[in-house]
Design an enzyme around this catalytic site. Sequence first.
Site, PDB file in Angstrom:
ATOM      1  N   CYS A  90      -4.297  -0.406   3.501  1.00 33.01           N
ATOM      2  CA  CYS A  90      -3.289   0.661   3.508  1.00 33.01           C
ATOM      3  C   CYS A  90      -3.953   2.034   3.697  1.00 33.01           C
ATOM      4  CB  CYS A  90      -2.414   0.591   2.256  1.00 33.01           C
ATOM      5  SG  CYS A  90      -0.863   1.500   2.472  1.00 33.01           S
TER       6      CYS A  90
ATOM      7  N   GLU B 173      -3.364  -7.629  -1.377  1.00 35.46           N
ATOM      8  CA  GLU B 173      -3.593  -7.883  -2.822  1.00 35.46           C
ATOM      9  C   GLU B 173      -2.278  -8.111  -3.558  1.00 35.46           C
ATOM     10  OE1 GLU B 173      -3.462  -4.978  -1.545  1.00 35.46           O
ATOM     11  OE2 GLU B 173      -2.479  -3.632  -2.974  1.00 35.46           O
TER      12      GLU B 173
ATOM     13  N   HIS C  72      -0.449  -4.699   2.257  1.00 34.50           N
ATOM     14  CA  HIS C  72      -1.112  -4.841   0.959  1.00 34.50           C
ATOM     15  C   HIS C  72      -1.343  -6.316   0.639  1.00 34.50           C
ATOM     16  CE1 HIS C  72      -1.451  -0.854  -0.922  1.00 34.50           C
ATOM     17  NE2 HIS C  72      -0.400  -0.521  -0.184  1.00 34.50           N
TER      18      HIS C  72
END
Length: 246
Positions: free
Chosen positions: A103, A213, A211
């Site tokens: 990001c 994660e 993202h």
Amino acid sequence: MSAPRIAVTWPRRAPRTPDRYLDAIAAAGGRPLLVTPETGPAGLAGADGLLLAGGLDLHPSLYDQALDPRVAETVEIDGERDRLEMVVVGAALAQGLPVLGICRGHQALNVALGGTLVQDLSLRGIAVPIHYQRRRDPEPPEWEPVHRVRIAPDSRLAAILGAEEVSVNSFHHQVVDRPAPGLRVVGTAEDGLIEALEAPDDPFLLSVQWHPERMARTDPRQAALFAAFVEAARAARSRTTDPARR
Ligand code: MN
């Protein structure tokens, strides 16, 4: 050999610690450590890989632009984190460390290497909620994909993800405009926005606008991105002569 150490960039005054990044790294077999304005670039010492995490916007002066007055109110800057990351990217590449940008980190990597950003998607006539799911009503969970990304078939990213198209979450109001020299566009959204970049050669140098994660627990492809990164850090560590990393 113990687990490879992954340095994660993070701001000084964050509302929380980067739990999801740390969890995804640990789940992939890495040992996370933080690089913040408090640690300065010295926080990179002993690291085997660098993860540039998400966060606020980069100051446009870093890519030789003024802040566009039409979107000035949408841009949020953290100058000390900007300065830290520009230094640690250079240091990591000089040491041959694998780098993963996420990001803001995807944008920071591009800017550090000489690329530019679009300061707000409205300047491209794109409605921000398409790529910023917090502005959607109802707001989807953070792991839920909201748009697709086409992945270049012959890229490292396609090999890691095991796919030529993935569905991803999206939390950005800026986007890469001109890719830096040496970085190749390897992921593109349906509207043409650049969603992933990589350096075609070693070392592992790869970034994504989404993202992973926040998806790693629910999407094995996104977990595979962390696994490949940690594996590259392990390989970098096995090559090093730096006593701090032995
Ligand atoms: Mn997006």
